[in-house]
Enzyme design. Structure first.
Site, PDB file in Angstrom:
ATOM      1  N   LYS A 267      35.568  33.473  45.120  1.00  0.00           N
ATOM      2  CA  LYS A 267      35.176  33.684  43.729  1.00  0.00           C
ATOM      3  C   LYS A 267      36.423  33.698  42.872  1.00  0.00           C
ATOM      4  CE  LYS A 267      33.417  37.171  40.507  1.00  0.00           C
ATOM      5  NZ  LYS A 267      32.810  38.507  40.326  1.00  0.00           N
TER       6      LYS A 267
ATOM      7  N   GLU B  92      31.694  48.169  30.684  1.00  0.00           N
ATOM      8  CA  GLU B  92      32.020  48.479  32.078  1.00  0.00           C
ATOM      9  C   GLU B  92      33.074  49.565  32.233  1.00  0.00           C
ATOM     10  OE1 GLU B  92      33.079  46.156  36.257  1.00  0.00           O
ATOM     11  OE2 GLU B  92      32.647  45.042  34.428  1.00  0.00           O
TER      12      GLU B  92
END
Length: 438
Positions: A189, A240
Site C-alpha cells: 500500500k 482522525e
C-alpha cells in the site's frame, strides 16, 4: 467562492443528511476522554531555564480543539531543539524543557505544556514550543472554543459556493504508476497526495474559517497553527485521532478505507454497507491496525493491556464514510505520549506499507514536499499526557492564498479515477468552509 482563482479544483458534494444505521456499525469519529484543565505536574527543574528572547506573547498562535475542549496558546517561552528528531530524543528533551519551564513559572501560573506540529517525515525538525500563554475552553454549540477572540456564529458553508472542477492528470498518472509498482511487489500500500492552490480577493479571516469548518464537522479536531518563518498558518479539521494519553491510558482511532456520502438516504446507507464489506478497503484498513498493534505491544506490560477490536466500524463525517477501529492500551509506567507518537508516526494510513518502501514510492511519485500535511498536531505535558491528531483535511493559509492537501490510499485494485474522486471529496471539507466565508 466567487472571486477565488484556482488551479485544479474538485466540486464538493451536497450536504449529507443524517442517516440512521445500526448503532453497532456506525459511529462518529472517536472522542478521546475530555481534556481537563492543563494538568499540574511536579517540578524538579533547574533554575537556569530562560525564555526564547526572539518571540513575543502576541506571536506563535496555536489553536487546537477536540470535539469538546479547545486549547488556545500564544507566544513562545521556549522552543524544543534536539540534535536528533527521533522518539527517545524528542520525549527526553521535551520532559527536560517542561521541567525547566515549570521551575521558572510564577506562582499561580498553569503547568507548562508543549504544543505544535510534527511533519510527515518525523526525522525532520518539528515545530514544538512551550507557549507563553495558554488557556482551555469548552467547545460550545456554535462550534468554537468559548473565548472572546473567536468569531460569533456563522452560516454553514453551502455547496453552491463550490468552484468548477478540473482534472489533475499528474495525480492520476501517479496513481497508475503506483498500482503497477504494487502489482510488481514494490509494496502492499502507498498513500499518494495532491495539492490544490486557491486565492481569495483579500486576506482570509481564519477565525471565520475555523468556525465554519467546525460547524460542518463538529466531531473533528480543528486546528490553526502559526508555522515558523513565513510559512503561514496550518488550518484544518482532522477526523482522525492518532493518540491521546491520560494517566497512562492510551486511546487511538485510526481511519483507513473511505467512500463518499450521498445526498440520497437509501444510497448513502447502501454505500456505507458496501464499504463495510469491501475486501479492498478492509485490506487497506488492516494494514493500519496491524501496524499500530505491533508498535503498541512494546509499550504495554501484558498483552491484555492492549485492546484492538478484530473488525472495524463505520465512521461518518460530513462528506465521507470511513472504516475506523477504536484502540485502547494501558501503557507501561513512565511512557510519554511523545514516545508513542514518534513510534507510531507515520502510520500506513498516511504513508503505506511497508513503511520504507512506501516512503520511496511517495518520494518518486509526489511532485511536492508534504511538509506538515499528514504530520501531527497537538500538545503534551511533563507527566506524559497529551493529544495528537493527524494533519488531514487541511491547508496552509498565507493571507489570501491557500494551498490545500488531500490524499488517498492506493492498493492493488485501486484506479486513478477512484482515487482522484476520493481526494476531490476530501478537498471539499476546507473548500466548503472557504466558500461559506468568502
Amino acid at each position: 467562492m466567487t472571486g477565488f482563482t484556482v488551479l485544479d479544483d474538485p466540486a464538493p458534494p451536497t450536504k449529507m443528511p443524517a442517516v440512521a444505521l445500526d448503532p453497532a456499525h456506525a459511529r462518529r469519529p472517536h472522542r478521546a476522554p475530555e481534556t481537563p484543565d492543563t494538568p499540574e505536574t511536579s517540578a524538579s527543574a533547574a533554575p537556569t531555564w530562560t525564555p526564547d528572547d526572539g518571540a513575543s506573547p502576541g506571536h506563535a498562535e496555536f489553536r487546537f480543539a477536540s470535539p469538546r475542549t479547545g486549547l488556545v496558546a500564544h507566544g513562545v517561552r521556549a522552543r524544543l531543539d534536539v540534535p536528533s528528531w527521533d522518539g527517545p530524543a524528542v520525549a527526553g528533551a521535551a520532559h527536560e524543557l517542561l521541567a525547566r519551564a515549570a521551575g521558572a513559572r510564577w506562582a499561580g501560573e498553569p503547568a507548562p505544556i508543549l504544543v505544535g506540529a510534527i511533519p510527515f517525515d518525523p526525522s525532520r525538525p518539528a515545530h514544538l514550543v512551550v507557549p507563553a500563554h495558554q488557556s482551555w475552553h469548552p467547545v460550545v454549540s456554535s462550534g468554537a472554543p468559548a473565548d472572546t477572540s473567536e468569531e460569533g456564529p456563522l452560516p454553514v458553508a453551502r455547496p453552491e459556493h463550490a468552484l468548477p472542477g478540473r482534472d489533475d492528470a499528474v495525480f492520476r498518472a501517479a496513481v497508475g504508476r503506483a498500482v503497477s509498482r504494487l502489482e510488481d511487489g514494490a509494496a502492499e500500500k502507498v498513500v499518494l497526495a495532491r495539492t490544490l492552490d486557491v486565492s481569495a480577493p483579500e486576506p482570509l479571516d481564519r477565525g471565520a474559517v475555523r468556525a465554519a469548518v467546525r460547524r460542518a464537522n463538529p466531531d473533528a479536531y480543528v486546528f490553526d497553527v502559526e508555522l515558523p518563518g513565513d510559512q503561514g498558518h496550518l488550518v484544518g479539521a482532522s477526523p482522525e485521532l492518532l493518540v491521546s494519553v491520560r494517566d497512562g491510558v492510551l486511546h487511538s482511532h485510526p481511519l483507513a478505507g473511505s467512500a463518499p456520502r450521498s445526498a440520497d438516504p437509501d444510497e448513502d446507507r447502501a454505500t456505507a454497507q458496501r464499504l463495510l464489506a469491501s475486501e479492498k478497503d478492509l485490506r487497506e484498513h488492516a494494514f493500519v491496525t496491524d501496524a499500530i498493534r505491533e508498535v503498541l505491544r512494546a509499550y504495554v506490560d501484558r498483552e491484555e493491556d492492549l485492546d484492538v477490536p478484530a473488525t472495524p466500524e463505520l465512521v461518518a463525517t460530513s462528506h465521507l464514510w470511513h472504516l475506523g477501529t477504536p484502540l485502547t492500551a494501558r501503557l507501561t509506567s513512565g511512557t510519554s505520549v511523545l514516545d508513542v507518537v514518534y513510534a507510531l508516526h507515520p502510520t500506513p494510513a498516511v504513508c503505506g506499507h511497508p513503511q520504507d518502501a512506501a516512503r520511496e514510492l511517495i518520494g518518486s511519485l509526489e511532485p511536492f514536499d508534504r511538509g506538515f500535511y499528514t504530520g501531527l498536531v497537538g500538545w503534551a505535558d511533563q507527566a506524559g499526557n497529551g493529544e495528537w491528531a493527524i494533519v488531514l483535511r487541511c491547508g496552509v493559509v498565507r493571507g489570501a492564498d491557500v494551498r490545500l492537501f488531500a490524499g488517498a490510499g492506493v492498493v492493488v485494485g485501486s484506479t486513478p479515477e477512484g482515487e482522484h474522486a476520493e481526494t476531490a471529496v476530501k478537498f471539499s471539507t476546507l473548500l466548503s468552509a472557504l466558500g461559506g466565508v468568502s
